[in-house]
Design an enzyme around this catalytic site. Structure first.
Site, PDB file in Angstrom:
ATOM      1  N   HIS A 153       0.847  -1.191   0.000  1.00  0.00           N
ATOM      2  CA  HIS A 153       0.000   0.000   0.000  1.00  0.00           C
ATOM      3  C   HIS A 153       0.881   1.240   0.000  1.00  0.00           C
ATOM      4  O   HIS A 153       1.889   1.299   0.687  1.00  0.00           O
ATOM      5  CB  HIS A 153      -0.888   0.011   1.259  1.00  0.00           C
ATOM      6  CG  HIS A 153      -1.741   1.232   1.351  1.00  0.00           C
ATOM      7  ND1 HIS A 153      -2.888   1.390   0.609  1.00  0.00           N
ATOM      8  CD2 HIS A 153      -1.598   2.377   2.072  1.00  0.00           C
ATOM      9  CE1 HIS A 153      -3.426   2.557   0.887  1.00  0.00           C
ATOM     10  NE2 HIS A 153      -2.657   3.189   1.765  1.00  0.00           N
ATOM     11  N   LYS A 170      -8.700  -1.313   6.078  1.00  0.00           N
ATOM     12  CA  LYS A 170      -8.946  -1.802   4.710  1.00  0.00           C
ATOM     13  C   LYS A 170      -7.888  -2.825   4.298  1.00  0.00           C
ATOM     14  O   LYS A 170      -8.183  -3.814   3.631  1.00  0.00           O
ATOM     15  CB  LYS A 170      -8.968  -0.615   3.738  1.00  0.00           C
ATOM     16  CG  LYS A 170     -10.216   0.252   3.930  1.00  0.00           C
ATOM     17  CD  LYS A 170     -10.175   1.535   3.148  1.00  0.00           C
ATOM     18  CE  LYS A 170      -9.214   2.518   3.710  1.00  0.00           C
ATOM     19  NZ  LYS A 170      -9.414   3.919   3.409  1.00  0.00           N
ATOM     20  N   SER A 228      -7.780   3.961   9.528  1.00  0.00           N
ATOM     21  CA  SER A 228      -8.504   3.965   8.252  1.00  0.00           C
ATOM     22  C   SER A 228      -7.765   3.110   7.211  1.00  0.00           C
ATOM     23  O   SER A 228      -8.348   2.235   6.567  1.00  0.00           O
ATOM     24  CB  SER A 228      -8.637   5.425   7.773  1.00  0.00           C
ATOM     25  OG  SER A 228      -9.043   5.492   6.442  1.00  0.00           O
ATOM     26  N   ARG A 278     -15.091  12.905   8.155  1.00  0.00           N
ATOM     27  CA  ARG A 278     -13.805  13.556   8.461  1.00  0.00           C
ATOM     28  C   ARG A 278     -13.469  14.587   7.401  1.00  0.00           C
ATOM     29  O   ARG A 278     -12.969  15.675   7.696  1.00  0.00           O
ATOM     30  CB  ARG A 278     -12.687  12.509   8.544  1.00  0.00           C
ATOM     31  CG  ARG A 278     -12.755  11.647   9.801  1.00  0.00           C
ATOM     32  CD  ARG A 278     -11.846  10.429   9.674  1.00  0.00           C
ATOM     33  NE  ARG A 278     -10.463  10.782   9.466  1.00  0.00           N
ATOM     34  CZ  ARG A 278      -9.570  10.024   8.823  1.00  0.00           C
ATOM     35  NH1 ARG A 278      -9.917   8.847   8.328  1.00  0.00           N
ATOM     36  NH2 ARG A 278      -8.337  10.424   8.668  1.00  0.00           N
ATOM     37  N   ASP A 294     -15.364   2.685   7.912  1.00  0.00           N
ATOM     38  CA  ASP A 294     -14.338   3.645   7.497  1.00  0.00           C
ATOM     39  C   ASP A 294     -14.891   4.577   6.417  1.00  0.00           C
ATOM     40  O   ASP A 294     -14.602   5.774   6.405  1.00  0.00           O
ATOM     41  CB  ASP A 294     -13.095   2.921   6.965  1.00  0.00           C
ATOM     42  CG  ASP A 294     -12.112   3.909   6.352  1.00  0.00           C
ATOM     43  OD1 ASP A 294     -11.598   4.742   7.110  1.00  0.00           O
ATOM     44  OD2 ASP A 294     -11.900   3.881   5.127  1.00  0.00           O
TER      45      ASP A 294
HETATM   46  N1  URA Z   1      -5.992   7.207   3.237  1.00  0.00           N
HETATM   47  C1  URA Z   1      -6.996   6.541   3.860  1.00  0.00           C
HETATM   48  O1  URA Z   1      -7.446   5.503   3.384  1.00  0.00           O
HETATM   49  N2  URA Z   1      -7.477   7.042   5.013  1.00  0.00           N
HETATM   50  C2  URA Z   1      -7.019   8.187   5.579  1.00  0.00           C
HETATM   51  O2  URA Z   1      -7.494   8.569   6.626  1.00  0.00           O
HETATM   52  C3  URA Z   1      -5.978   8.880   4.913  1.00  0.00           C
HETATM   53  C4  URA Z   1      -5.488   8.359   3.740  1.00  0.00           C
END
Ligand code: URA
Length: 435
Positions: free
Chosen positions: A83, A188, A184, A169, A162
């Site tokens: 990632h 995932k 967050s 947010r 999320d």
């Molecule tokens: N990428 C994400 O998936 N979440 C965040 O909070 C910031 C960047």
């Protein structure tokens, strides 16, 4: 039923939330029983008071279990994911996944679409005619088994808590908190079912981590969350002051990734890809050390094995594999123009965020989730930091389907470049590795 007012008061006073508080909160966000104003108040309290490691892990775990998780048990061997926290010109997934897969590591990756400068990996792959990013679970597993890798779009069902929290947010000034960001991302990633994860945490002007310290803190916290979840996680802290490689834009980045797999890529992207792939091969237990992993990745690159994996992967996901040898298969842009240097000497800096904005002006990125993107739009940088330059010489070529967009992109790209008489210090690409 949890008492949200009490939870908000607790966090406002700087107290740690209990597991029951956090799991109840995430459940209420997911089923819609907590109103947005209470969720927003708690998010703001978290921004001011922070969360400790145990709270952050609990939030991550609750969000990851708020929806579907991927079961990769049927895929043999150690599954490794990768990632990136995102940057301008970052097409590394398209290179590291074939490199690692060519060395025997299984890559079953879910990826997102981009909002902002350019599309995400999924958008980039869609610039290959016919390429399918939505596969059935059977097709996905079959592609991983046969090609060694598969990349598909993240389904709506992954970490829905999320999704809701991120949307709030975004509009309440509560994105920028380390625990909220780490949970967050990791919710995932952990939902994707891999055994190990290599994180590329960017820092600099083109990243949301403006300083190396911020990137290191985030990287360390994500490694801790992964460790607490029983996964092997490595965070590589890398430079995003100037764009990565020379290509920015969807099809342009796929072409640069293919060039890199042919051994003809820019030095920075090649170096980063080999380092990340080395760690993926090591985490996938195909090498005894990251250094050995890197040597194996180099061999997969020079032998053409990684390019063979890429061909197989594109074919199995319905893409026109002739694109690997014939770049005219990609949609061609209608207009092109040059951005020119405003001074001579050396390129002192290229503001990655301005190049990102320029590519968005050209049509390569989305301003809102609903926007369509132009897969052929983008920028080819002709000059990078440290290169010599004459006043008025082209620094970049820009592509778009609209002359108006092209003009806006050129103006923004010209503003990204700064110049100096002295040669600047060579930027350090790989700054730190946190295991
Ligand atoms: N990428 C994400 O998936 N979440 C965040 O909070 C910031 C960047």
């Amino acid at each position: 039923m949890i008492d949200m007012v009490n939870i908000i008061e607790k966090k406002k006073a700087g107290q740690a939330l209990s597991e029951e508080d956090i799991r109840g909160f995430v459940k209420g966000v997911t089923d819609g029983s907590i109103p947005d104003y209470q969720t927003s108040a708690l998010l703001m309290a978290i921004c001011f008071q922070g969360m400790d490691r145990a709270e952050t892990f609990c939030l991550t775990d609750a969000m990851l279990h708020s929806g579907q998780t991927m079961d990769l048990k049927e895929v043999k061997g150690v599954k490794v994911d990768k990632h990136s926290t995102g940057g301008v010109g970052d097409k590394t997934t398209l290179i590291v996944a074939p490199l690692a897969a060519a060395c025997g590591v299984s890559i079953a990756k879910m990826s997102g679409r981009g909002l902002g400068f350019t599309g995400g990996t999924i958008d980039k792959l869609e610039s290959i005619p016919g390429f399918r990013v939505q596969l059935s679970p059977e097709e996905f597993l079959q592609t991983v088994e046969t090609a060694g890798m598969s990349v598909v779009g993240q389904t709506q069902d992954v970490a829905p808590a999320d999704k809701k929290l991120y949307a709030l947010r975004d509009v309440t000034g509560t994105v920028n908190n380390i625990s909220l960001i780490a949970s967050s991302i990791m919710s995932k990633k952990l939902a994707s079912g891999s055994d190990a994860i290599v994180l590329d945490v960017k820092c600099g002007q083109g990243s949301f981590n403006k300083t190396q310290k911020a990137a290191e803190d985030l990287g360390r916290l994500m490694v801790d969350i992964g460790t607490d979840a029983g996964k092997k996680v490595v965070a590589v802290i890398t430079d995003m002051d100037q764009p990565l490689g020379n290509a920015v834009g969807n099809s342009l980045e796929v072409i640069e990734a293919i060039d890199t797999l042919k051994g003809k890529g820019p030095a920075d992207i090649t170096e980063l890809a080999l380092t990340l792939a080395g760690y993926m091969i090591y985490c996938g237990r195909k090498a005894a050390s990251p250094e050995e992993g890197r040597r194996m990745a180099e061999e997969a690159l020079t032998s053409g094995k990684a390019l063979d994996v890429f061909r197989k992967f594109v074919t199995m996901q319905g893409g026109d594999v002739s694109c690997v040898d014939d770049y005219s298969v990609f949609k061609q842009p209608l207009f092109k123009g040059e951005a020119k240097a405003g001074a001579g000497g050396h390129v002192a800096g290229i503001k990655a965020d301005s190049i990102g904005l320029a590519s968005q002006h050209l049509g390569a990125g989305r301003k809102t989730k609903e926007d369509a993107i132009d897969l052929s739009a983008g920028i080819l940088l002709l000059k990078k930091v440290g290169d010599t330059i004459e006043n008025g010489e082209p620094v970049a070529i820009l592509f778009s389907d609209s002359e108006e967009k092209l003009a806006a992109g050129i103006a923004e790209a010209e503003s990204a470049y700064t110049f100096s008489a002295e040669k600047p210090e060579t930027p350090i690409l790989i700054k730190e590795i946190i295991e």
